[in-house]
Design a protein around this motif. Structure first.
Motif, PDB file in Angstrom:
ATOM      1  N   GLN A  12       0.824  -1.206   0.000  1.00  0.00           N
ATOM      2  CA  GLN A  12       0.000   0.000   0.000  1.00  0.00           C
ATOM      3  C   GLN A  12       0.864   1.265   0.000  1.00  0.00           C
ATOM      4  OE1 GLN A  12       0.312  -2.106   2.536  1.00  0.00           O
ATOM      5  NE2 GLN A  12       0.413  -1.011   4.491  1.00  0.00           N
ATOM      6  N   TRP A  13       2.117   1.142   0.449  1.00  0.00           N
ATOM      7  CA  TRP A  13       2.995   2.304   0.483  1.00  0.00           C
ATOM      8  C   TRP A  13       3.360   2.806  -0.904  1.00  0.00           C
ATOM      9  CZ3 TRP A  13       4.042   5.880   3.884  1.00  0.00           C
ATOM     10  CH2 TRP A  13       3.594   5.661   5.170  1.00  0.00           C
ATOM     11  N   VAL A  14       3.352   1.940  -1.892  1.00  0.00           N
ATOM     12  CA  VAL A  14       3.553   2.406  -3.266  1.00  0.00           C
ATOM     13  C   VAL A  14       2.428   3.364  -3.619  1.00  0.00           C
ATOM     14  CG1 VAL A  14       3.660   1.716  -5.691  1.00  0.00           C
ATOM     15  CG2 VAL A  14       4.823   0.345  -3.963  1.00  0.00           C
ATOM     16  N   GLY A  15       1.213   2.997  -3.285  1.00  0.00           N
ATOM     17  CA  GLY A  15       0.064   3.866  -3.532  1.00  0.00           C
ATOM     18  C   GLY A  15       0.145   5.167  -2.755  1.00  0.00           C
ATOM     19  N   TYR A  16       0.543   5.097  -1.494  1.00  0.00           N
ATOM     20  CA  TYR A  16       0.674   6.312  -0.685  1.00  0.00           C
ATOM     21  C   TYR A  16       1.692   7.266  -1.290  1.00  0.00           C
ATOM     22  CZ  TYR A  16      -1.560   3.500   3.037  1.00  0.00           C
ATOM     23  OH  TYR A  16      -2.387   2.698   3.783  1.00  0.00           O
ATOM     24  N   LEU A  17       2.805   6.712  -1.734  1.00  0.00           N
ATOM     25  CA  LEU A  17       3.857   7.562  -2.294  1.00  0.00           C
ATOM     26  C   LEU A  17       3.428   8.183  -3.611  1.00  0.00           C
ATOM     27  CD1 LEU A  17       7.027   5.485  -1.406  1.00  0.00           C
ATOM     28  CD2 LEU A  17       6.132   7.512  -0.243  1.00  0.00           C
ATOM     29  N   MET A  72       1.341  16.675  -4.722  1.00  0.00           N
ATOM     30  CA  MET A  72       2.361  17.715  -4.870  1.00  0.00           C
ATOM     31  C   MET A  72       2.315  18.332  -6.261  1.00  0.00           C
ATOM     32  SD  MET A  72       5.708  16.228  -2.856  1.00  0.00           S
ATOM     33  CE  MET A  72       6.720  17.645  -3.341  1.00  0.00           C
ATOM     34  N   VAL A  73       2.163  17.519  -7.288  1.00  0.00           N
ATOM     35  CA  VAL A  73       2.111  18.047  -8.653  1.00  0.00           C
ATOM     36  C   VAL A  73       0.901  18.963  -8.809  1.00  0.00           C
ATOM     37  CG1 VAL A  73       1.769  17.432 -11.074  1.00  0.00           C
ATOM     38  CG2 VAL A  73       3.454  16.202  -9.705  1.00  0.00           C
ATOM     39  N   VAL A  74      -0.254  18.513  -8.342  1.00  0.00           N
ATOM     40  CA  VAL A  74      -1.471  19.327  -8.466  1.00  0.00           C
ATOM     41  C   VAL A  74      -1.333  20.635  -7.688  1.00  0.00           C
ATOM     42  CG1 VAL A  74      -3.916  19.423  -7.821  1.00  0.00           C
ATOM     43  CG2 VAL A  74      -3.016  17.405  -8.977  1.00  0.00           C
ATOM     44  N   GLY A  75      -0.764  20.559  -6.486  1.00  0.00           N
ATOM     45  CA  GLY A  75      -0.688  21.749  -5.653  1.00  0.00           C
ATOM     46  C   GLY A  75       0.484  22.667  -5.898  1.00  0.00           C
ATOM     47  N   LEU A  76       1.575  22.131  -6.431  1.00  0.00           N
ATOM     48  CA  LEU A  76       2.802  22.916  -6.509  1.00  0.00           C
ATOM     49  C   LEU A  76       3.346  23.162  -7.909  1.00  0.00           C
ATOM     50  CD1 LEU A  76       4.705  21.297  -3.495  1.00  0.00           C
ATOM     51  CD2 LEU A  76       3.472  23.482  -3.535  1.00  0.00           C
ATOM     52  N   GLN A  77       2.845  22.475  -8.924  1.00  0.00           N
ATOM     53  CA  GLN A  77       3.443  22.611 -10.252  1.00  0.00           C
ATOM     54  C   GLN A  77       3.381  24.047 -10.771  1.00  0.00           C
ATOM     55  OE1 GLN A  77       5.040  19.996 -12.405  1.00  0.00           O
ATOM     56  NE2 GLN A  77       5.812  21.990 -12.957  1.00  0.00           N
ATOM     57  N   GLY A 136      18.809  13.477  -7.529  1.00  0.00           N
ATOM     58  CA  GLY A 136      19.915  12.717  -6.953  1.00  0.00           C
ATOM     59  C   GLY A 136      19.795  12.587  -5.446  1.00  0.00           C
ATOM     60  N   ALA A 137      19.391  13.665  -4.788  1.00  0.00           N
ATOM     61  CA  ALA A 137      19.232  13.639  -3.328  1.00  0.00           C
ATOM     62  C   ALA A 137      18.120  12.689  -2.907  1.00  0.00           C
ATOM     63  CB  ALA A 137      18.954  15.048  -2.810  1.00  0.00           C
ATOM     64  N   ALA A 138      17.082  12.580  -3.711  1.00  0.00           N
ATOM     65  CA  ALA A 138      15.971  11.680  -3.380  1.00  0.00           C
ATOM     66  C   ALA A 138      16.453  10.236  -3.281  1.00  0.00           C
ATOM     67  CB  ALA A 138      14.867  11.797  -4.424  1.00  0.00           C
ATOM     68  N   LEU A 170       8.645   8.795   2.452  1.00  0.00           N
ATOM     69  CA  LEU A 170       7.876  10.011   2.156  1.00  0.00           C
ATOM     70  C   LEU A 170       8.809  11.175   1.807  1.00  0.00           C
ATOM     71  CD1 LEU A 170       5.224   9.668   4.981  1.00  0.00           C
ATOM     72  CD2 LEU A 170       4.764   9.546   2.511  1.00  0.00           C
ATOM     73  N   ALA A 171       9.890  11.321   2.556  1.00  0.00           N
ATOM     74  CA  ALA A 171      10.846  12.393   2.268  1.00  0.00           C
ATOM     75  C   ALA A 171      11.472  12.205   0.891  1.00  0.00           C
ATOM     76  CB  ALA A 171      11.929  12.435   3.344  1.00  0.00           C
ATOM     77  N   SER A 172      11.834  10.980   0.563  1.00  0.00           N
ATOM     78  CA  SER A 172      12.424  10.706  -0.743  1.00  0.00           C
ATOM     79  C   SER A 172      11.456  11.059  -1.875  1.00  0.00           C
ATOM     80  CB  SER A 172      12.834   9.240  -0.834  1.00  0.00           C
ATOM     81  OG  SER A 172      13.333   8.959  -2.126  1.00  0.00           O
ATOM     82  N   MET A 173      10.200  10.658  -1.728  1.00  0.00           N
ATOM     83  CA  MET A 173       9.223  10.955  -2.778  1.00  0.00           C
ATOM     84  C   MET A 173       8.983  12.456  -2.893  1.00  0.00           C
ATOM     85  SD  MET A 173       7.383  10.024  -5.275  1.00  0.00           S
ATOM     86  CE  MET A 173       7.312   8.258  -5.199  1.00  0.00           C
ATOM     87  N   ALA A 174       8.957  13.170  -1.776  1.00  0.00           N
ATOM     88  CA  ALA A 174       8.757  14.616  -1.822  1.00  0.00           C
ATOM     89  C   ALA A 174       9.914  15.303  -2.551  1.00  0.00           C
ATOM     90  CB  ALA A 174       8.598  15.172  -0.404  1.00  0.00           C
ATOM     91  N   VAL A 175      11.146  14.892  -2.254  1.00  0.00           N
ATOM     92  CA  VAL A 175      12.316  15.497  -2.892  1.00  0.00           C
ATOM     93  C   VAL A 175      12.366  15.118  -4.377  1.00  0.00           C
ATOM     94  CG1 VAL A 175      14.854  15.558  -2.885  1.00  0.00           C
ATOM     95  CG2 VAL A 175      13.594  15.612  -0.726  1.00  0.00           C
TER      96      VAL A 175
END
Length: 177
Positions: A30-35, A42-47, A71-73, A87-92
């Motif tokens: 389920q974490w694949v789905g969460y990520l 993020m794309v919808v809100g920040l693009q 690279g940092a992700a 979650l941090a990796s996906m955000a970065v």
């Protein structure tokens, strides 16, 4: 009496990230789905705000920042263990992709000639889409050969190489003739 199938012991993963989450972070599928939900939110809100900022930061700086984020992700995945690190990796990673995507499209538009612009954009979009086709196969092969942590170090190294190449090429590409 109906036959009831039990779920597989190891649910199928979606590419190397799913494998890594299961094998190294002991997170369920389920974490694949969460990520990916985080990615989409993020794309919808920040693009749009990020694309607007690209105009202020400049194409070279935005492209470099995007590559550094990607690279940092990969490195973030090796720094810790568990859901917060995923979650941090996906955000970065998502931030990096949002910086790179409009930046590279703008660079392509600036460098292509008017009549050829559509053809260049078509090739660019085909290449961007092609990575979605080939990356899972190449990534899972490399994951099987090198294991997750080493794969992420290799991916971060590839981002470092890309950053170096950007430093050499982008300033010359963006010089007005």
């Amino acid at each position: 009496m109906p036959v009831r199938l039990s779920p597989p012991t190891h649910p199928p993963a979606h590419g190397t990230l799913g494998l890594f989450l299961r094998e190294h972070y002991q997170l369920g599928p389920q974490w694949v789905g969460y990520l990916f939900t985080l990615n989409c939110l993020m794309v919808v809100g920040l693009q749009l705000p990020i694309a607007h900022r690209v105009g202020h930061w400049g194409l070279t700086r935005s492209s470099h920042a995007g590559v550094v984020c990607v690279g940092a992700a990969f490195l973030v995945l090796n720094l810790g263990h568990g859901a917060p690190w995923a979650l941090a990796s996906m955000a970065v990673l998502t931030a990096g992709e949002m910086l790179m995507s409009p930046t590279w499209a703008a660079i392509l538009m600036l460098r292509s000639e008017g009549r050829q612009r559509g053809q260049y954009m078509g090739i660019y979009n085909a290449a961007w889409s092609g990575q979605m086709l080939f990356a899972p196969a190449l990534g899972t092969w490399a994951y099987g050969q090198f294991d997750g942590p080493l794969l992420w170090w290799l991916c971060a190294g590839a981002a470092g190489l890309a950053l170096m190449l950007h430093g050499l090429v982008l300033p010359r590409m963006l010089v007005r003739e």
